[in-house]
Scaffold this active site. Structure first.
Site, PDB file in Angstrom:
ATOM      1  N   SER A   1      -7.291  -7.637   9.561  1.00 23.91           N
ATOM      2  CA  SER A   1      -8.416  -8.084   9.494  1.00 23.91           C
ATOM      3  C   SER A   1      -9.177  -8.651   7.782  1.00 23.91           C
ATOM      4  O   SER A   1      -9.993  -9.459   8.144  1.00 23.91           O
ATOM      5  CB  SER A   1      -9.618  -6.624   9.370  1.00 23.91           C
ATOM      6  OG  SER A   1      -9.645  -6.260   8.198  1.00 23.91           O
TER       7      SER A   1
ATOM      8  N   HIS B   1       0.407  -1.291  -0.075  1.00 28.31           N
ATOM      9  CA  HIS B   1      -0.213   0.348  -0.176  1.00 28.31           C
ATOM     10  C   HIS B   1       0.862   0.942   0.188  1.00 28.31           C
ATOM     11  O   HIS B   1       0.294   1.836   0.191  1.00 28.31           O
ATOM     12  CB  HIS B   1      -1.036  -0.293   1.482  1.00 28.31           C
ATOM     13  CG  HIS B   1      -1.297  -1.197   1.014  1.00 28.31           C
ATOM     14  ND1 HIS B   1      -3.168  -1.659   2.466  1.00 28.31           N
ATOM     15  CD2 HIS B   1      -2.496  -1.756   0.053  1.00 28.31           C
ATOM     16  CE1 HIS B   1      -3.853  -2.541   1.798  1.00 28.31           C
ATOM     17  NE2 HIS B   1      -3.405  -2.624   0.430  1.00 28.31           N
TER      18      HIS B   1
END
Ligand code: OAD
Length: 349
Positions: free
Chosen positions: A294, A226
């Site tokens: 997550s 990212h």
């Protein structure tokens, strides 16, 4: 000759035909006499003897595939040497291996011991980390109670539209995150990871984090899926720019365009080189350890599924997503990593 009562049972192993028993007796000079009794052979009971340091007794078992038999008793005197064998044993799902793990480690340590075994015996290991890896370095994650996306709607700050429509809000959000990075240092778990890499146990780290902490802790092969917060560039001409300019709200010095942090916004594609190399590393890995994520964000969340090897999930909160993994360790990343590292160090050859 020694009296029977001078011998201590060090290790006792069950076989189909009976038992294998390793006994030892400590001498006055600190060395040990060992006696191995097997009642495997058709001729009846056989004895083998040896002398040596405390941990040398197990050498009498060389040539016997004792890890595929079941432990009956492991003495405190033999525990250290047996643990060394167990954690280095390349096992293939024999149930007897689990029995050895149970004989050596209390229940609270068993999962960490299994991960230590997988790390020691894997050919190629890749770690895949998320924001939960950095909460112990005082950087909030995104979706926990204290997470960024509980306070700020990502649509207002984490999309190209947000950047174009409300630049001051966009800029303030990332400037605040850059400010919090100034004081952030990698916690002990980060150093465990970089030490595993330098010891050849980890081949690469793929991370969704933009904080640069893996590199700061010394990890060399890091794929930043990212991007990196501080790698500021112009949103129009792509020219690199300084973090200070962005934080002060200055435009690009080349073309006057809006400056932006080097992170991937929702709807943008991932940095191609990092993604391709991470994918390849995961495909080649026989162990992938996923830590503190997550797994909600595509496509990075697909990465752990791309390996045919063993899969491990370390997370503070056990969640449904974890059912896809071969092994789940519930706990804080830094603490779990240090626990596994302690077990690894206890069996260093
Ligand atoms: P999330 O906030 O979605 O998930 C973090 C996970 O880590 C949660 O499951 C927590 O329970 C867990 N966690 C928190 N502290 C932990 C600790 N000390 N030890 C172990 N686990 C802990 O963060 P990510 O999954 O990384 O994208 O989020 C993925 C992406 O969503 C981020 O990269 C970011 C965000 O939008 C971009 O910025 C592009």
């Amino acid at each position: 000759m020694r009296n029977a009562e001078e011998w201590t049972t060090l290790l006792s192993i069950g076989t189909e035909g009976g038992t294998i028993e390793l006994k030892g007796a400590e001498r006055y000079d600190g060395w040990w006499d060992f006696r191995l009794r097997t009642d495997e052979s058709s001729e009846g009971v056989t004895y083998h003897t040896a002398q040596g340091a405390k941990e040398d007794g197990l050498k009498l078992l060389d040539g016997i595939a004792w890890m595929s038999l079941y432990p009956l008793y492991v003495s405190p005197e033999a525990a250290g040497a047996v643990e060394k064998k167990v954690l280095h044993h390349k096992y293939r799902n024999e149930s007897s291996f689990m029995a050895w793990l149970e004989a050596c480690y209390p229940e609270a340590e068993r999962k960490a011991a299994l991960l230590a075994n997988w790390l020691l015996t894997a050919e190629r290991t890749v770690l895949f980390t998320g924001a939960g890896m950095s909460t112990e370095s005082n950087l909030p994650d995104f979706r926990s109670k204290e997470g960024w996306w509980r306070r700020v709607d990502p649509r207002t700050v984490a999309t190209p539209e947000a950047m174009n429509q409300d630049y001051p809000l966009f800029k303030d959000f990332y400037a605040a995150r850059m400010a919090s990075l100034e004081a952030a240092v990698p916690h002990a778990g980060y150093y465990v990871i970089s030490s595993w890499e330098s010891r050849g146990m980890v081949q690469a780290v793929a991370t969704q984090n933009v904080d640069g902490l893996h590199r700061k802790a010394g990890s060399q092969r890091v794929y930043e899926l990212h991007g990196r917060l501080q790698a500021v560039r112009c949103s129009r001409c792509d020219e690199e720019a300084g973090e200070a300019d962005f934080r002060k709200g200055r435009p690009c010095q080349i073309c006057g365009g809006k400056l932006r942090p080097g992170v991937v916004l929702f709807g943008e594609i991932l940095p191609e080189k990092d993604w391709d190399e991470a994918l390849l590393a995961v495909q080649k890995a026989d162990l992938v350890v996923t830590i503190g994520t997550s797994l909600e964000v595509y496509p990075a969340n697909q990465l752990p599924l791309m390996s045919k090897g063993r899969s491990v999930y370390i997370n503070a909160d056990y969640s449904g997503t974890a059912s896809d993994f071969d092994l789940v360790l519930e706990g804080r990343a830094g603490e779990v990593l240090q626990e596994v590292d302690r077990l690894l160090k206890s069996v260093q050859l």
